[in-house]
Design a protein around this motif. Structure first.
Motif, short mmCIF file in Angstrom:
data_model
loop_
_atom_site.label_atom_id
_atom_site.label_comp_id
_atom_site.label_asym_id
_atom_site.label_seq_id
_atom_site.Cartn_x
_atom_site.Cartn_y
_atom_site.Cartn_z
N GLY A 36 0.94 -1.06 -0.01
CA GLY A 36 0.10 0.12 -0.07
C GLY A 36 0.71 1.26 -0.07
N PRO A 37 1.73 1.40 0.97
CA PRO A 37 2.52 2.65 1.00
C PRO A 37 3.45 2.78 -0.47
N TYR A 38 3.87 1.71 -0.93
CA TYR A 38 4.70 1.54 -2.23
C TYR A 38 3.58 2.40 -3.08
N LEU A 39 2.63 1.70 -3.35
CA LEU A 39 1.60 2.08 -4.35
C LEU A 39 1.44 3.71 -4.20
N ALA A 40 1.32 4.02 -2.81
CA ALA A 40 1.20 5.45 -2.67
C ALA A 40 2.19 6.34 -3.38
N SER A 41 3.56 5.75 -3.17
CA SER A 41 4.42 6.57 -3.51
C SER A 41 4.41 6.66 -5.02
N ILE A 42 4.14 5.65 -5.86
CA ILE A 42 4.06 5.75 -7.31
C ILE A 42 2.99 6.28 -8.06
N ILE A 43 1.95 6.58 -7.21
CA ILE A 43 0.76 7.05 -7.89
C ILE A 43 0.29 8.29 -7.32
N SER A 44 0.82 8.90 -6.30
CA SER A 44 0.37 10.07 -5.62
C SER A 44 0.11 11.11 -6.58
N GLY A 45 1.11 11.50 -7.24
CA GLY A 45 1.11 12.82 -8.28
C GLY A 45 0.16 12.40 -9.20
N ASP A 46 -0.05 11.40 -9.77
CA ASP A 46 -1.28 11.27 -10.88
C ASP A 46 -2.62 11.46 -10.31
N VAL A 47 -2.89 10.78 -8.95
CA VAL A 47 -4.21 10.88 -8.47
C VAL A 47 -4.31 12.52 -8.13
N SER A 48 -3.54 12.93 -7.61
CA SER A 48 -3.47 14.50 -7.03
C SER A 48 -3.82 15.43 -8.54
N GLU A 49 -3.02 15.14 -9.41
CA GLU A 49 -3.04 15.89 -10.76
C GLU A 49 -4.62 15.61 -11.24
N ARG A 50 -5.47 14.72 -11.04
CA ARG A 50 -6.62 14.29 -11.29
C ARG A 50 -7.65 14.96 -10.41
N GLY A 51 -7.25 15.67 -9.34
CA GLY A 51 -8.32 16.38 -8.38
C GLY A 51 -8.74 15.44 -7.32
N HIS A 52 -7.90 14.52 -7.17
CA HIS A 52 -8.41 13.40 -6.08
C HIS A 52 -7.37 13.38 -4.74
N LEU A 53 -7.67 12.53 -3.83
CA LEU A 53 -6.95 12.59 -2.57
C LEU A 53 -6.39 11.02 -2.40
N ILE A 54 -5.11 11.16 -1.91
CA ILE A 54 -4.42 9.78 -1.68
C ILE A 54 -3.91 10.10 -0.15
N ILE A 55 -4.21 8.99 0.71
CA ILE A 55 -3.62 9.20 1.94
C ILE A 55 -3.00 8.05 2.08
N ASN A 56 -1.59 7.83 2.58
CA ASN A 56 -0.87 6.86 2.96
C ASN A 56 -0.91 6.67 4.41
N ALA A 57 -2.00 5.42 4.94
CA ALA A 57 -2.32 5.76 6.15
C ALA A 57 -1.27 4.69 6.96
N GLY A 58 -0.27 4.04 6.44
CA GLY A 58 0.60 3.10 6.97
C GLY A 58 -0.33 2.12 7.62
N THR A 59 0.28 1.81 9.14
CA THR A 59 -0.39 0.56 9.85
C THR A 59 -1.47 1.11 10.71
N VAL A 60 -1.87 2.38 10.74
CA VAL A 60 -2.72 2.97 11.54
C VAL A 60 -3.97 3.97 10.81
N PRO A 61 -4.47 2.97 9.92
CA PRO A 61 -5.76 3.75 9.32
C PRO A 61 -6.87 4.63 10.07
N GLU A 62 -6.92 3.92 11.10
CA GLU A 62 -8.05 4.53 12.16
C GLU A 62 -7.54 6.08 12.55
N ASN A 63 -6.29 6.34 12.54
CA ASN A 63 -5.70 7.81 12.88
C ASN A 63 -6.14 8.61 11.96
N PHE A 64 -6.90 8.24 10.43
CA PHE A 64 -7.14 9.29 9.69
C PHE A 64 -8.47 9.38 9.41
#
Length: 176
Positions: A36-64
């Motif tokens: 998951g974190p690796y995918l976030a690192s290779i896709i974040s710019g493309d998702v943001s450019e399309r006007g959407h949000l990506i959150i790399n929550a690591g091991t604690v998604p409940e904190n987000f």
């Protein structure tokens, strides 16, 4: 054939999308659990450019959860390493009703609880995309099959987002 079906399922899931949030989950110190974190690192710019949000929550998604609620997404895609009994690197869309049927990597709170909580807090559609890990031992490297799956999923997600013509959200959204 499986990837074509996955792309179609993602496109169908994204119909009516007004604000997409991609939530990646995983532990980068446990080999393929870092998918998951690796995918976030290779896709974040493309998702943001399309006007959407990506959150790399690591091991604690409940904190987000507060941040997720404040963004008010219409659609959430959760991405994680999932023990599905498949060939390593296999990517599957897991229906939200079946999330509790699978062994989800190494998180304190089961993702099924997180999904239920997010659904109770707002009106959004949620799905999980899982990749079958090969190795969950301590280590920083993804296995070859799982690393390749990250690039396949990146291409599939971006294509499905473009095909579904998700309306762009305000441009002030960034990677978190």
């Amino acid at each position: 054939m499986v990837l074509i079906q996955l792309k179609q399922s993602l496109s169908d899931f994204l119909k009516g999308c007004s604000r997409l949030l991609v939530l990646t989950v995983g532990n980068e110190l446990r080999s393929d659990d870092g998918f998951g974190p690796y995918l976030a690192s290779i896709i974040s710019g493309d998702v943001s450019e399309r006007g959407h949000l990506i959150i790399n929550a690591g091991t604690v998604p409940e904190n987000f959860t507060g941040m997720i609620r404040s963004e008010r997404p219409s659609h959430i895609i959760i991405v994680d390493a999932v023990e599905m009994g498949k060939e390593p690197g296999t990517i599957m869309l897991i229906d939200r009703d079946r999330i509790s049927d699978y062994s989800i990597s190494t998180h304190a709170m089961p993702l099924s609880f997180l999904v239920r909580y997010l659904e109770e807090q707002g009106d959004c559609r949620i799905t999980l995309i899982g990749v079958q890990p090969e190795n969950l031992e301590f280590g920083m490297e993804l296995s070859e099959g799982v690393r390749g799956a990250a690039y396949e999923l990146r291409d599939l997600l971006l294509s499905a987002i473009d095909e579904a013509s998700c309306e762009k959200s305000p441009s002030n959204l960034n990677q978190i």
